[in-house]
Design an enzyme around this catalytic site. Structure first.
Site, PDB file in Angstrom:
ATOM      1  N   CYS A 132       3.110  38.957  56.953  1.00 48.64           N
ATOM      2  CA  CYS A 132       3.413  38.904  55.596  1.00 48.64           C
ATOM      3  C   CYS A 132       4.806  38.893  54.847  1.00 48.64           C
ATOM      4  O   CYS A 132       5.289  38.076  54.269  1.00 48.64           O
ATOM      5  CB  CYS A 132       2.472  39.786  55.163  1.00 48.64           C
ATOM      6  SG  CYS A 132       2.341  41.181  55.910  1.00 48.64           S
ATOM      7  N   HIS A 252       4.096  42.971  48.531  1.00 53.10           N
ATOM      8  CA  HIS A 252       5.158  43.595  48.987  1.00 53.10           C
ATOM      9  C   HIS A 252       6.613  43.358  48.495  1.00 53.10           C
ATOM     10  O   HIS A 252       6.704  42.112  48.016  1.00 53.10           O
ATOM     11  CB  HIS A 252       5.376  42.966  50.586  1.00 53.10           C
ATOM     12  CG  HIS A 252       4.339  43.496  51.488  1.00 53.10           C
ATOM     13  ND1 HIS A 252       3.255  44.305  51.323  1.00 53.10           N
ATOM     14  CD2 HIS A 252       3.917  42.820  52.958  1.00 53.10           C
ATOM     15  CE1 HIS A 252       2.719  44.376  52.399  1.00 53.10           C
ATOM     16  NE2 HIS A 252       2.801  43.350  53.335  1.00 53.10           N
TER      17      HIS A 252
END
Ligand code: NAP
Ligand code: 12T
Length: 345
Positions: A132, A252
């Site tokens: 990710c 994130h």
């Protein structure tokens, strides 16, 4: 997508944090699913998941569960992929794997469509979905690399707990409530479920994601180093990372510093990124406008802001890069690869 053909799609880990988002993205994108096969562990067999307003019974992921499957999307951990991807391929399925199991195998394409979609069709039954943190960084840096060249990347991440699965999300919420209620927090899952030592995540910042490697970097940090080189097909690009877990549920964030080969104009960089596919620029300091995890959650794009030249280095560029780790970081990138795949199936 509107297509005449439709496909039998297995989702391995369908009950998990990533698997649930895969079902949602398949639905939102109108992916041409003929038959959906939600798979998980024996613990979940017989439970149901929702897809397109209907209930589907979860089956145990076994080798024979892949009979008749055209496309298999794996997000059930590396050991499940190691065991079952070869079985799925043997039975004729094309697999997209979200785990760390095969990413660095030379014959396995590691794909972020905005960067290297051309590699998808070199597959031999398996395409790997990167980590990710790597996905959102390389998507944002691709236009800059193409235009100016990049010789070095230094990145610090601020990662959400949902990247570590449902139990980590629940742990963060439970500990937050415990702190507010003056109760003991009892760390149980983070930083790494399989290691004996645990740390509080609520109201904290934990500089460990995944296990430590022998060089004292964490595996998450080394994934960013190695996967970036592979995706950019550039072994010379220097990458170093510090990965930190925060008590953020989704999204994130990354402070990315790059050193370019050629001189750049900051406004040109902004415009370049504005035109790039899958990238949204949010960068207006005068209006306090910059990407935030709370805004990125639920969206497919990668958001970039705080674009500025380094004070000391004229070829140094700073960026703040934010994306939904379960969408572009996992489920959306996976389904996006599958959308490319079916154009030639
Ligand atoms: P999660 O919420 O804990 O879900 C785990 C899923 O895997 C559940 O569906 C679980 O099924 C299933 N599972 C566990 N053991 C299994 C087994 N032996 N056989 C079949 N299914 C099994 O975790 P998550 O966040 O969704 O992550 C799942 C995996 O995806 C991670 O381990 C990681 O490898 C990968 N991932 C990749 C990225 C990325 O960066 N691209 C991001 C996050 C996660 P039950 O409900 O039956 O237990
Ligand atoms: N340990 O896909 O804990 O390699 O946030 C992704 C996320 C591994 C992976 C995490 C992890 C992966 C995490």
């Amino acid at each position: 997508m509107t297509m005449e053909k439709s496909f039998n799609v297995a989702v391995v880990g369908a009950t998990g944090a990533v698997g649930q988002q895969i079902l949602k993205v398949l639905e939102d994108r109108n992916f041409p699913v003929r038959q959906l096969k939600p798979l998980a562990s024996a613990r979940s067999a017989g439970k149901t998941v929702q897809f397109q307003g209907k209930k589907y019974v979860v089956e145990e992921a076994t080798p024979d569960a892949f009979k008749g499957v055209d496309i298999a999307l794996f997000s059930a951990g590396g050991s499940v992929s190691k065991k079952l991807v070869p079985e799925a391929v043997k039975r004729g399925a094309v697999c997209v794997d979200n785990t760390n199991a095969f990413r660095m195998e030379p014959d396995v394409p590691l794909v972020v469509p905005e960067v290297n979609a051309d590699k998808i069709f070199e597959h031999e039954g398996l395409i790997a979905n990167p980590n990710c943190s790597t996905i959102q960084m390389v998507a944002a840096l691709k236009p800059i690399k193409d235009r100016y060249g990049i010789n070095r990347i230094i990145v610090s991440t601020y990662q959400a707990v949902s990247g570590a699965g449902y139990e980590a999300m629940e742990e963060c919420l439970r500990q937050t409530r415990a702190v507010l209620d003056n109760e003991p927090v009892n760390p149980d899952i983070l930083p790494v479920g399989s290691l004996p030592r645990k740390h509080q995540i609520a109201f904290n910042a934990v500089p460990q994601i995944d296990v430590f490697e022998e060089n004292d970097f964490t595996r998450e940090e080394m994934k960013m180093v190695n996967e970036t080189k592979k995706i950019f097909d550039d072994q010379n690009i220097k990458v170093s990372a510090t990965c930190v877990r925060l008590p953020v549920i989704t999204g994130h964030s990354e402070a990315v510093y790059v050193e370019t080969d050629e001189d750049f104009d900051v406004n040109d960089v902004r415009n370049l990124l504005r035109e790039a596919p899958g990238i949204v620029v949010q960068d207006n300091p005068a209006e306090q406008e910059y990407p935030l995890a709370t805004d990125a959650a639920g969206k497919l794009d990668v958001f970039v802001g705080r674009i500025r030249r380094d004070v000391e280095n004229p070829r140094g560029l700073h960026l703040w890069v934010v994306s939904d780790n379960l969408l572009k970081g996992a489920a959306w990138n996976t389904v996006q690869i599958a959308e490319h795949l079916i154009t030639k199936m």
